[in-house]
Design an enzyme around this catalytic site. Structure first.
Site, PDB file in Angstrom:
ATOM      1  N   GLU A  68       0.722  -1.343   0.036  1.00 34.27           N
ATOM      2  CA  GLU A  68       0.060   0.014  -0.031  1.00 34.27           C
ATOM      3  C   GLU A  68       0.732   1.302  -0.161  1.00 34.27           C
ATOM      4  O   GLU A  68       0.408   2.292   0.401  1.00 34.27           O
ATOM      5  CB  GLU A  68      -1.108   0.060   1.088  1.00 34.27           C
ATOM      6  CG  GLU A  68      -2.038  -0.924   1.097  1.00 34.27           C
ATOM      7  CD  GLU A  68      -2.824  -0.911  -0.076  1.00 34.27           C
ATOM      8  OE1 GLU A  68      -2.731  -0.067  -1.050  1.00 34.27           O
ATOM      9  OE2 GLU A  68      -3.870  -1.862  -0.072  1.00 34.27           O
TER      10      GLU A  68
ATOM     11  N   HIS B  38      -3.662   2.526   8.282  1.00 38.65           N
ATOM     12  CA  HIS B  38      -4.543   1.724   7.342  1.00 38.65           C
ATOM     13  C   HIS B  38      -4.917   0.211   8.021  1.00 38.65           C
ATOM     14  O   HIS B  38      -4.246  -0.528   8.478  1.00 38.65           O
ATOM     15  CB  HIS B  38      -3.879   1.329   6.038  1.00 38.65           C
ATOM     16  CG  HIS B  38      -4.376   0.298   5.019  1.00 38.65           C
ATOM     17  ND1 HIS B  38      -5.804   0.420   4.694  1.00 38.65           N
ATOM     18  CD2 HIS B  38      -3.930  -0.687   4.576  1.00 38.65           C
ATOM     19  CE1 HIS B  38      -6.212  -0.335   3.897  1.00 38.65           C
ATOM     20  NE2 HIS B  38      -4.997  -1.371   3.798  1.00 38.65           N
TER      21      HIS B  38
ATOM     22  N   HIS C 183     -12.545  -3.247   0.931  1.00 32.73           N
ATOM     23  CA  HIS C 183     -11.252  -3.121   1.207  1.00 32.73           C
ATOM     24  C   HIS C 183     -10.896  -2.948   2.964  1.00 32.73           C
ATOM     25  O   HIS C 183     -10.540  -3.792   3.615  1.00 32.73           O
ATOM     26  CB  HIS C 183     -10.457  -2.478   0.567  1.00 32.73           C
ATOM     27  CG  HIS C 183      -9.009  -2.445   0.969  1.00 32.73           C
ATOM     28  ND1 HIS C 183      -7.956  -2.363  -0.537  1.00 32.73           N
ATOM     29  CD2 HIS C 183      -8.155  -2.331   1.786  1.00 32.73           C
ATOM     30  CE1 HIS C 183      -6.787  -2.339   0.043  1.00 32.73           C
ATOM     31  NE2 HIS C 183      -6.900  -2.325   1.507  1.00 32.73           N
TER      32      HIS C 183
END
Length: 152
Positions: A13, A31, A95
């Site tokens: 990412e 995240h 996600h």
């Protein structure tokens, strides 16, 4: 995206983290794939400000359009969603969650607040729904948070 220490490759990412740092004045990005926020992300539903703690994220947390993980397309989708909503966080469709802050502790605190309110929002929806707090109230809460726990 450059390895500065050690031998491990950067996160898949990295493009998203880099895009957030380039677009916003933040010190850290968190995240997660936390279950309640990800549930709403899978549904394509924002986290509504049904509790004042969402003031930490700037109010309602939007959903960024889906793109494959680790891509520049996902990075662009995330920063666009955050910018459009003027939010410190966004859900990534199908996600997870991205949250920001001035430092790592603050980014994690925002991610935790989003997850907690996502859980409340999911439960409230299952029981018939809840009225989100108005933006003016979230603004008042954000002002109070700025001095929370501080002596006058």
């Amino acid at each position: 995206g450059e390895v500065l220490a050690g031998e491990r490759e950067p996160s898949s990412e990295t493009p998203m983290h880099r895009a957030v740092y380039e677009r916003f004045e933040v010190g850290a990005v968190a995240h997660t794939h936390s279950p309640w926020a990800t549930t709403l992300a899978v549904l394509g539903e924002p986290v509504r400000p049904v509790h004042y703690m969402l003031a930490l994220a700037g109010g309602e947390v939007p959903v960024a359009d889906y793109a494959t993980y680790g891509t520049e397309a996902l990075a662009a989708s995330a920063v666009d969603a955050m910018a459009e909503a003027d939010s410190q966080a966004c859900l990534l469709a199908n996600h997870g969650l991205v949250a920001t802050g001035p430092d790592a502790a603050a980014a994690v605190e925002t991610a935790e607040a989003v997850e907690a309110v996502a859980q409340l929002d999911c439960r409230a929806r299952a029981l018939g729904g809840a009225d989100p707090l108005p933006e003016a109230e979230l603004d008042r809460v954000a002002e109070r948070f700025a001095a929370y726990g501080q002596e006058d």
